[in-house]
Design a protein around this motif. Structure first.
Motif, PDB file in Angstrom:
ATOM      1  N   ARG A 146      -1.998   2.952  -0.311  1.00 36.24           N
ATOM      2  CA  ARG A 146      -0.579   2.903   0.151  1.00 36.24           C
ATOM      3  C   ARG A 146      -0.388   1.601   0.839  1.00 36.24           C
ATOM      4  O   ARG A 146       0.728   1.022   0.848  1.00 36.24           O
ATOM      5  CB  ARG A 146      -0.094   4.149   1.150  1.00 36.24           C
ATOM      6  CG  ARG A 146      -0.103   5.508   0.401  1.00 36.24           C
ATOM      7  CD  ARG A 146      -0.177   6.641   1.372  1.00 36.24           C
ATOM      8  NE  ARG A 146       1.197   6.859   1.543  1.00 36.24           N
ATOM      9  CZ  ARG A 146       2.049   7.593   1.054  1.00 36.24           C
ATOM     10  NH1 ARG A 146       1.747   8.394  -0.068  1.00 36.24           N
ATOM     11  NH2 ARG A 146       3.535   7.818   1.224  1.00 36.24           N
ATOM     12  N   THR A 147      -1.498   0.850   1.478  1.00 35.18           N
ATOM     13  CA  THR A 147      -1.282  -0.534   2.236  1.00 35.18           C
ATOM     14  C   THR A 147      -1.533  -1.662   1.301  1.00 35.18           C
ATOM     15  O   THR A 147      -1.001  -2.847   1.631  1.00 35.18           O
ATOM     16  CB  THR A 147      -1.994  -0.525   3.546  1.00 35.18           C
ATOM     17  OG1 THR A 147      -3.283   0.016   3.178  1.00 35.18           O
ATOM     18  CG2 THR A 147      -1.410   0.639   4.427  1.00 35.18           C
ATOM     19  N   GLU A 148      -2.318  -1.479   0.234  1.00 31.18           N
ATOM     20  CA  GLU A 148      -2.931  -2.729  -0.458  1.00 31.18           C
ATOM     21  C   GLU A 148      -2.209  -2.627  -2.014  1.00 31.18           C
ATOM     22  O   GLU A 148      -1.957  -1.484  -2.437  1.00 31.18           O
ATOM     23  CB  GLU A 148      -4.583  -2.528  -0.649  1.00 31.18           C
ATOM     24  CG  GLU A 148      -5.164  -2.437   0.719  1.00 31.18           C
ATOM     25  CD  GLU A 148      -5.422  -3.995   1.391  1.00 31.18           C
ATOM     26  OE1 GLU A 148      -5.049  -4.793   0.885  1.00 31.18           O
ATOM     27  OE2 GLU A 148      -5.411  -3.685   2.881  1.00 31.18           O
ATOM     28  N   THR A 149      -2.287  -3.786  -2.652  1.00 27.94           N
ATOM     29  CA  THR A 149      -1.922  -3.575  -3.950  1.00 27.94           C
ATOM     30  C   THR A 149      -3.373  -4.057  -4.702  1.00 27.94           C
ATOM     31  O   THR A 149      -3.973  -4.967  -4.324  1.00 27.94           O
ATOM     32  CB  THR A 149      -0.829  -4.854  -4.158  1.00 27.94           C
ATOM     33  OG1 THR A 149      -1.038  -5.909  -3.344  1.00 27.94           O
ATOM     34  CG2 THR A 149       0.725  -4.428  -4.010  1.00 27.94           C
ATOM     35  N   HIS A 208      -4.731   6.057   2.438  1.00 23.48           N
ATOM     36  CA  HIS A 208      -4.113   4.955   3.425  1.00 23.48           C
ATOM     37  C   HIS A 208      -4.240   3.636   2.695  1.00 23.48           C
ATOM     38  O   HIS A 208      -3.493   2.755   2.602  1.00 23.48           O
ATOM     39  CB  HIS A 208      -4.776   5.075   4.782  1.00 23.48           C
ATOM     40  CG  HIS A 208      -4.470   6.290   5.438  1.00 23.48           C
ATOM     41  ND1 HIS A 208      -3.238   6.688   5.496  1.00 23.48           N
ATOM     42  CD2 HIS A 208      -5.450   6.997   5.915  1.00 23.48           C
ATOM     43  CE1 HIS A 208      -3.439   8.016   6.169  1.00 23.48           C
ATOM     44  NE2 HIS A 208      -4.456   7.975   6.603  1.00 23.48           N
ATOM     45  N   VAL A 209      -5.615   3.240   2.318  1.00 25.61           N
ATOM     46  CA  VAL A 209      -5.710   1.981   1.336  1.00 25.61           C
ATOM     47  C   VAL A 209      -4.993   1.674   0.344  1.00 25.61           C
ATOM     48  O   VAL A 209      -4.323   0.961   0.259  1.00 25.61           O
ATOM     49  CB  VAL A 209      -7.268   1.944   1.019  1.00 25.61           C
ATOM     50  CG1 VAL A 209      -7.434   0.611   0.078  1.00 25.61           C
ATOM     51  CG2 VAL A 209      -8.157   2.027   2.042  1.00 25.61           C
ATOM     52  N   SER A 214     -10.866   4.108   9.196  1.00 27.03           N
ATOM     53  CA  SER A 214      -9.603   5.380   8.989  1.00 27.03           C
ATOM     54  C   SER A 214      -9.803   6.427  10.124  1.00 27.03           C
ATOM     55  O   SER A 214     -10.843   6.722  10.562  1.00 27.03           O
ATOM     56  CB  SER A 214      -9.573   5.841   7.718  1.00 27.03           C
ATOM     57  OG  SER A 214      -8.411   6.665   7.320  1.00 27.03           O
ATOM     58  N   TYR A 253     -13.308  -0.375   4.872  1.00 29.37           N
ATOM     59  CA  TYR A 253     -11.980  -0.205   5.950  1.00 29.37           C
ATOM     60  C   TYR A 253     -12.508   0.818   6.679  1.00 29.37           C
ATOM     61  O   TYR A 253     -13.715   1.728   6.585  1.00 29.37           O
ATOM     62  CB  TYR A 253     -11.135   0.512   5.021  1.00 29.37           C
ATOM     63  CG  TYR A 253     -10.393  -0.568   3.909  1.00 29.37           C
ATOM     64  CD1 TYR A 253      -9.198  -1.096   4.475  1.00 29.37           C
ATOM     65  CD2 TYR A 253     -11.024  -0.912   2.986  1.00 29.37           C
ATOM     66  CE1 TYR A 253      -8.434  -2.243   3.591  1.00 29.37           C
ATOM     67  CE2 TYR A 253     -10.364  -2.031   1.986  1.00 29.37           C
ATOM     68  CZ  TYR A 253      -9.315  -2.569   2.319  1.00 29.37           C
ATOM     69  OH  TYR A 253      -8.469  -3.549   1.712  1.00 29.37           O
TER      70      TYR A 253
END
Ligand code: 2NL
Length: 346
Positions: free
Chosen positions: A186-189, A183-184, A136, A134
């Motif tokens: 909060r955006t991924e499950t 951030h990861v 950021s 990722y």
């Protein structure tokens, strides 16, 4: 001055000039000679001035002889000129010839900076374990860089991250790539297997092991039932892939506010193989990264339920990995952009 004198002078001029024409080394000399003999103020004109003193019946005779001499000299000059100029051209063509059979000049081949190369090597290993890379932002806010990582404003551990601030209230240059992991989350499950390589900044005085601008590679795994044993197995495999399959590894207790428990991860010294030497401070071990189980509070900030999910995280400096691998002792070599250093990594 009579007819005989003038005729003799013309003969002399002819003979001398013909000799000089034959001896002229180049076209420039020939041009000078032509001017000197046949020019408006040249020697031929000089001789012909004497015509006025002759008897009228002799004048045409001298004029006729002078014309023959002029034509002869003009012809000689022109012929010699052709030879010389032709020779010069041939010589120039030979000197300036392009040898089309010569090999071309090689272009200098670029290569990756060792810091970047180290990050790719690290990523390539973790990609084999299903980690996804990722990116950021390098400018973060205070909350994501610190609070969400369990580093409150008055926490003494803040001193570990001397910070460079941006001219906007609450904004800073990230001191680690960890906010990217927030951030990861909060955006991924989950399951999450994230790798975050990137540039980080700290307000540091620069020495052999500290820089104000450096890279970090962080990893994060979150799933149901993730344990410290998973972390240990993964890091052991990473160390073996990076430093050699025969290398032993170990965990030591460590401290980070965002992990609990926290560990330092060591690989047996690459120089002495565990016996103890100056390179490893005589311990036989070299610390290559820090890691731990993600603190439940941090999982919560990431929007994940710590009752359901567990995670581990680790962070390392790619320069440090390269330094250990190649026996480099000064971090500043990675910042100097000195080709004598950089070209060794081609
Ligand atoms: C080091 C140690 C570490 C982490 C980084 C992390 C990130 C989140 C939650 C928990 Cl979002 N932990 N990152 C954890 C332990 C160590 O880095 O020395 N890096 C150069």
């Amino acid at each position: 001055m009579d007819l005989a004198d003038l005729t003799r002078d013309l003969d002399t001029l002819r003979d001398e000039t013909l000799a000089a024409v034959a001896a002229a080394p180049d076209a420039a000399a020939l041009d000078a000679l032509e001017l000197d003999v046949l020019g408006k103020k040249g020697r031929l004109t000089g001789i012909l001035r004497g015509i006025g003193a002759l008897a009228p019946e002799d004048r045409p005779k001298v004029g006729a002889i002078a014309n023959v001499v002029r034509v002869k000299l003009e012809t000689a000059l022109a012929e010699r000129g052709t030879t010389l100029r032709g020779g010069e051209l041939t010589a120039r063509l030979a000197a300036e010839a392009v040898d089309v059979t010569l090999p071309g000049r090689p272009l200098r081949r670029g290569s990756l900076h060792p810091s970047i190369e180290a990050m790719s090597e690290i990523a390539a290993i973790f990609e084999q374990f299903g980690f996804v890379t990722y990116e950021s932002p390098e400018i973060e806010d205070d909350v994501t860089n610190f609070q969400m990582l369990n580093i409150p404003p008055d926490h003494p551990a803040r001193d570990l991250w001397d910070t460079l601030y941006v001219d906007v209230e609450g904004r800073l240059l990230r001191t680690h790539t960890s906010p990217g992991q927030i951030h990861v989350m909060r955006t991924e499950t989950p399951p999450i297997r994230a790798l975050l390589p990137g540039r980080c900044y700290r307000y540091e005085s620069i020495d052999a092991s500290h820089a104000s601008e450096f890279f970090q590679v962080e990893g994060l795994m979150v799933d149901e039932g993730t344990t410290m044993a998973d972390l240990k197995g993964l890091l052991d495999q990473f160390a073996k892939a990076m430093f050699g399959s025969d290398k032993r590894t170990r965990f030591r207790p460590g401290y980070y506010p965002f992990t609990e428990p926290s560990v330092a991860f060591d690989v047996e010294c690459l120089v002495c193989g565990g016996g103890g030497c100056p390179a490893c401070g005589r311990t036989g071990w070299m610390t290559i990264l820090g890691a731990g189980m993600v603190h439940p509070v941090v999982l919560q900030y990431g929007g994940l339920d710590p009752e359901r999910y567990q995670g581990f995280a680790f962070g390392m400096g790619p320069e440090r990995i390269k330094m250990l691998k190649h026996g480099i002792t000064d971090l500043r070599l990675f910042l100097d952009d000195d080709l004598r250093f950089l070209e060794q990594f081609r």
